[in-house]
Design an enzyme around this catalytic site. Structure first.
Site, PDB file in Angstrom:
ATOM      1  N   ASP A  53      22.584  -5.417  -0.331  1.00 38.77           N
ATOM      2  CA  ASP A  53      22.222  -6.947  -0.540  1.00 38.77           C
ATOM      3  C   ASP A  53      21.293  -7.572   0.899  1.00 38.77           C
ATOM      4  O   ASP A  53      20.690  -8.263   0.401  1.00 38.77           O
ATOM      5  CB  ASP A  53      23.069  -7.696  -0.899  1.00 38.77           C
ATOM      6  N   ASN A  97      19.605  -5.651  -6.506  1.00 42.09           N
ATOM      7  CA  ASN A  97      20.055  -6.937  -7.414  1.00 42.09           C
ATOM      8  C   ASN A  97      20.137  -7.486  -6.568  1.00 42.09           C
ATOM      9  O   ASN A  97      20.838  -8.365  -7.481  1.00 42.09           O
ATOM     10  CB  ASN A  97      20.663  -6.137  -8.422  1.00 42.09           C
ATOM     11  N   ASP A 320      32.032 -16.224  -8.133  1.00 45.12           N
ATOM     12  CA  ASP A 320      32.463 -14.569  -7.642  1.00 45.12           C
ATOM     13  C   ASP A 320      34.060 -14.778  -7.656  1.00 45.12           C
ATOM     14  O   ASP A 320      34.686 -14.023  -7.676  1.00 45.12           O
ATOM     15  CB  ASP A 320      31.594 -14.307  -6.453  1.00 45.12           C
ATOM     16  N   GLU A 348      25.595  -9.525 -12.048  1.00 45.40           N
ATOM     17  CA  GLU A 348      24.721  -8.073 -12.066  1.00 45.40           C
ATOM     18  C   GLU A 348      25.192  -7.447 -13.005  1.00 45.40           C
ATOM     19  O   GLU A 348      24.248  -6.604 -13.054  1.00 45.40           O
ATOM     20  CB  GLU A 348      25.594  -7.470 -10.952  1.00 45.40           C
ATOM     21  N   HIS A 394      29.511  -4.619  -8.517  1.00 44.51           N
ATOM     22  CA  HIS A 394      30.202  -4.275  -7.354  1.00 44.51           C
ATOM     23  C   HIS A 394      31.750  -5.342  -7.778  1.00 44.51           C
ATOM     24  O   HIS A 394      32.555  -5.171  -7.408  1.00 44.51           O
ATOM     25  CB  HIS A 394      29.880  -4.389  -6.131  1.00 44.51           C
ATOM     26  N   ARG A 395      31.831  -6.528  -8.297  1.00 42.37           N
ATOM     27  CA  ARG A 395      32.495  -7.019  -8.051  1.00 42.37           C
ATOM     28  C   ARG A 395      33.450  -6.853  -9.593  1.00 42.37           C
ATOM     29  O   ARG A 395      35.139  -6.823  -9.459  1.00 42.37           O
ATOM     30  CB  ARG A 395      32.315  -8.651  -8.382  1.00 42.37           C
ATOM     31  N   LYS A 420      27.493  -3.299  -3.036  1.00 38.82           N
ATOM     32  CA  LYS A 420      26.111  -3.973  -2.570  1.00 38.82           C
ATOM     33  C   LYS A 420      26.538  -5.310  -1.757  1.00 38.82           C
ATOM     34  O   LYS A 420      25.777  -6.352  -0.886  1.00 38.82           O
ATOM     35  CB  LYS A 420      26.424  -4.775  -4.506  1.00 38.82           C
TER      36      LYS A 420
HETATM   37  O1  LIG Z   1      23.788 -18.659  -3.237  1.00 39.78           O
HETATM   38  C1  LIG Z   1      24.133 -17.989  -3.280  1.00 39.78           C
HETATM   39  O2  LIG Z   1      24.267 -17.042  -2.213  1.00 39.78           O
HETATM   40  C2  LIG Z   1      25.597 -17.642  -4.148  1.00 39.78           C
HETATM   41  C3  LIG Z   1      25.071 -17.909  -4.961  1.00 39.78           C
HETATM   42  C4  LIG Z   1      26.306 -17.860  -6.287  1.00 39.78           C
HETATM   43  O3  LIG Z   1      25.433 -17.669  -7.586  1.00 39.78           O
HETATM   44  P1  LIG Z   1      25.250 -18.776  -8.713  1.00 39.78           P
HETATM   45  O4  LIG Z   1      25.060 -19.944  -7.872  1.00 39.78           O
HETATM   46  O5  LIG Z   1      23.484 -18.200  -9.502  1.00 39.78           O
HETATM   47  O6  LIG Z   1      26.012 -19.229  -9.116  1.00 39.78           O
HETATM   48  C5  LIG Z   1      26.364 -16.286  -6.530  1.00 39.78           C
HETATM   49  O7  LIG Z   1      27.056 -16.097  -7.432  1.00 39.78           O
HETATM   50  C6  LIG Z   1      25.375 -15.325  -5.711  1.00 39.78           C
HETATM   51  O8  LIG Z   1      26.863 -14.300  -5.625  1.00 39.78           O
HETATM   52  C7  LIG Z   1      25.667 -15.985  -4.057  1.00 39.78           C
HETATM   53  C1  LIG Z   2      26.717 -12.977  -8.283  1.00 38.37           C
HETATM   54  C2  LIG Z   2      26.339 -12.449  -6.939  1.00 38.37           C
HETATM   55  O1  LIG Z   2      25.547 -11.974  -6.294  1.00 38.37           O
HETATM   56  P1  LIG Z   2      23.801 -12.121  -6.098  1.00 38.37           P
HETATM   57  O2  LIG Z   2      24.065 -13.110  -7.484  1.00 38.37           O
HETATM   58  O3  LIG Z   2      22.878 -12.868  -4.611  1.00 38.37           O
HETATM   59  O4  LIG Z   2      23.127 -10.731  -6.878  1.00 38.37           O
HETATM   60  C3  LIG Z   2      27.484 -11.484  -6.372  1.00 38.37           C
HETATM   61  O5  LIG Z   2      27.932 -11.730  -4.851  1.00 38.37           O
HETATM   62  O6  LIG Z   2      28.558 -11.736  -6.776  1.00 38.37           O
END
Ligand SMILES: O=C(O)C1=C[C@@H](OP(=O)(O)O)[C@@H](O)[C@H](O)C1
Ligand SMILES: C=C(OP(=O)(O)O)C(=O)O
Length: 440
Positions: A53, A97, A320, A348, A394-395, A420
C-alpha cells in the site's frame, strides 16, 4: 522477503512472553507521505512502512515528479515538499488495491494543472468512490469516470480547486473525508466542512486532524467533528516519526490473549497513540484479557484462568481490528456480536461474506444481520480442519492465522497477500514460535 508457498499450515503455539517492534502504520505513512509532498519544505519521515500500500503511494508521488529519497535500511523517507504544487502535468497511476492511496491522491490531484488517471486492480474498480468524486466536483473539480459511474478508473482534469462550504451526509468510508481535509488548505477558498450524522470509522478522521496539526495546517474543528474549517494557507514541512501500525499490533495482542500463560508487549503504542486501532487492546480487556496500557507501550496477557468470554460490541470505530475479534470469536465462551461493520463489504474483498464463509468452515457458526455479524463458539471447543480462502485480503490471512495458533487444523491459502500491509507477518509469527514453550 515473502516467498510464500500457495498454502501454509498453521500449528498451535505454546506459551510465550514477547515484545514486538512493528513497522509504521499504513494509515499514518500514506497520510504523511502525501502531506510531506504537499508541504513547503523537506520532511524526514522515520519508521515509515514499506509494504504494497505504501509502495503504491511512493511510486505515485515519484511518477508525479516529487523528489523522494527512500532510505530502506533506515526505514525512512526524505520528501521534498512542493508547497501544494503537483510537478507533473500528466500521469497515469495504478494504485493496486490501496484504498488510502486512491482516495487521497484523487483529491490531491485536483490541485494540479493537467490530466491525471487514477486506477487500481480489478477489486479497486469495484470499490465505490462516488462519495468523494461528488464533493470534489462541488468544490470545483472536473473528474470523469472512464469505465463505470461511481468507481475507478477516474480521469481528473485539474486546474486547482475553488473550495468553500461542503455538507456531507454519512459516508461509506472515512477516507473520503480524510482526502478532502488533506487538501483543503490549498483550495482557493479553503474548506468549511459540515458532517451530518455519525462519522464512519471516525478515529481515522481524528487521526487526520492530528497529522494536520503536526504539519501546522490552520484547522478549527468542533469537539464532535461535525464542523471542520480550514483556512487557505500552507502545509509546513516538519519531520515525523511514524507510530507502529496498530492494526498489525492487534494480531500479536490477540495471540497473547488466546494462548494460556502468554503475554505480548507492543512498543510505541500506548495512551498517546493517535490510531483508533490501538484501542483494540481495551476490547481484549473487555473479553477478559489482562491489559496494561502505558504512554509508549501496551501489554496484553492471557487471563489467569485462560477464559475469555463473548461480547456484544459496536466496532464501527475500528473496522480493521474488528476482523481480529471476529477470527478469535470461535474461541470465546458464549456468542460474540460485532455491530456496525457494514463497510467491510467494500474493502479488499466483501469481508462480511468472506468472514462468514471461512468461519463456517471451521465449525464456528457465523450469521449476518444487516451490518452486524454474530459468531458462535466452536462446538465442544473443537475446530473442524479448514483450508481458509483469503480472497487477496491480507487481514483474512492474518486473522485466521491467529485462530490457527490456538487450534490445530487451520491452513491458509495464498498467504502472500499479507504483503499489503505487513510483508513479514509470517516470519514474525515464526519468531513468536521459536520463543514459545512447546505447544501441548
Ligand atoms: O483512513 C485510513 O487510513 C483507513 C480508514 C479505514 O477505512 P474506512 O474509512 O473505509 O473504514 C480503514 O479500514 C483503512 O484500513 C485505513
Ligand atoms: C481496508 C483496508 O485498506 P484500504 O481501504 O486502505 O485499502 C485495510 O487495510 O484493512
Amino acid at each position: 522477503m515473502s516467498d510464500y508457498p500457495r498454502q501454509l499450515d498453521i500449528t498451535p503455539i505454546g506459551r510465550f512472553d514477547h515484545t514486538v517492534d512493528l513497522p509504521g502504520s499504513k494509515s499514518l505513512t500514506n497520510r504523511a507521505l502525501l502531506l510531506a509532498a504537499l508541504s513547503d519544505g523537506p520532511c524526514y519521515l522515520t519508521n515509515t512502512l514499506f509494504a504494497d500500500d505504501t509502495e503504491r503511494m511512493l511510486e505515485a508521488l515519484d511518477a508525479l515528479g516529487f523528489k523522494i529519497e527512500i532510505q530502506r535500511g533506515h526505514n525512512a523517507v526524505l520528501v521534498e515538499g512542493h508547497a501544494g504544487v503537483i510537478p507533473a502535468t500528466r500521469a497515469t497511476l495504478n494504485l493496486g488495491n490501496a484504498g488510502t492511496a486512491v482516495r487521497f491522491l484523487t483529491a490531491a490531484l485536483t490541485l494540479g494543472k493537467g490530466t491525471y488517471t487514477v486506477d487500481g486492480i480489478e477489486r479497486m474498480r469495484q470499490r465505490p468512490i462516488a462519495q468523494l468524486v461528488a464533493p470534489l466536483r462541488e468544490l470545483g473539480a472536473t473528474i470523469n469516470h472512464t469505465h463505470s459511474d461511481g468507481y475507478p478508473p477516474l480521469e481528473i482534469h485539474a486546474n486547482g480547486l475553488e473550495g468553500g462550504e461542503l455538507r456531507l451526509a454519512p459516508t461509506l468510508s472515512s477516507q473520503y473525508i480524510t482526502a478532502l481535509l488533506q487538501i483543503g488548505v490549498y483550495a482557493r477558498k479553503g474548506l468549511n466542512l459540515r458532517l451530518d450524522g455519525p462519522i464512519t470509522s471516525r478515529p481515522y478522521v481524528a487521526m487526520t486532524l492530528g497529522l494536520l496539526e503536526h504539519f501546522e495546517v490552520p484547522v478549527e474543528a468542533s469537539d464532535d467533528l461535525s464542523s471542520i474549517d480550514i483556512t487557505p494557507e500552507w502545509i509546513r514541512g516538519n519531520d515525523l516519526a511514524i507510530e507502529p501500525d496498530a492494526s498489525s499490533a492487534s494480531y500479536f495482542w490477540a495471540a497473547a490473549a488466546i494462548t494460556p500463560g502468554s503475554s505480548c508487549t507492543v512498543n510505541g503504542l500506548g495512551t498517546n497513540s493517535i490510531q483508533g486501532d490501538a484501542r483494540f487492546a481495551s476490547v481484549l480487556e473487555k473479553i477478559g484479557a489482562r491489559v496494561v496500557i502505558r504512554a509508549d507501550h501496551t501489554t496484553v496477557s492471557a487471563p489467569a484462568d485462560g477464559k475469555l468470554h463473548g461480547i456484544d460490541i459496536d466496532l464501527n470505530d475500528m473496522p480493521d481490528a474488528a476482523m481480529t475479534l471476529a477470527a478469535i470469536a470461535p474461541l470465546l465462551d458464549g456468542t460474540t456480536t460485532i455491530r456496525n461493520v457494514g463497510n467491510w463489504r467494500v474493502k479488499e474483498t466483501d469481508r462480511m461474506a468472506a468472514m462468514q464463509t471461512e468461519l463456517n468452515k471451521t465449525g464456528a457458526q457465523a450469521t449476518i444481520n444487516g451490518d452486524d455479524i454474530t459468531i458462535h463458539p466452536l462446538p465442544d471447543g473443537r475446530l473442524r480442519p479448514a483450508t481458509i480462502d483469503t480472497y487477496d485480503d491480507h487481514r483474512m490471512a492474518m486473522t485466521f492465522t491467529v485462530l490457527g495458533l490456538a487450534k490445530q487444523g487451520v491452513t491458509i491459502n495464498d498467504p502472500a497477500c499479507v504483503a499489503k500491509t505487513l510483508p513479514d507477518f509470517f516470519e514474525r509469527i515464526e519468531t513468536l514460535r521459536t520463543q514459545a514453550s512447546p505447544a501441548h
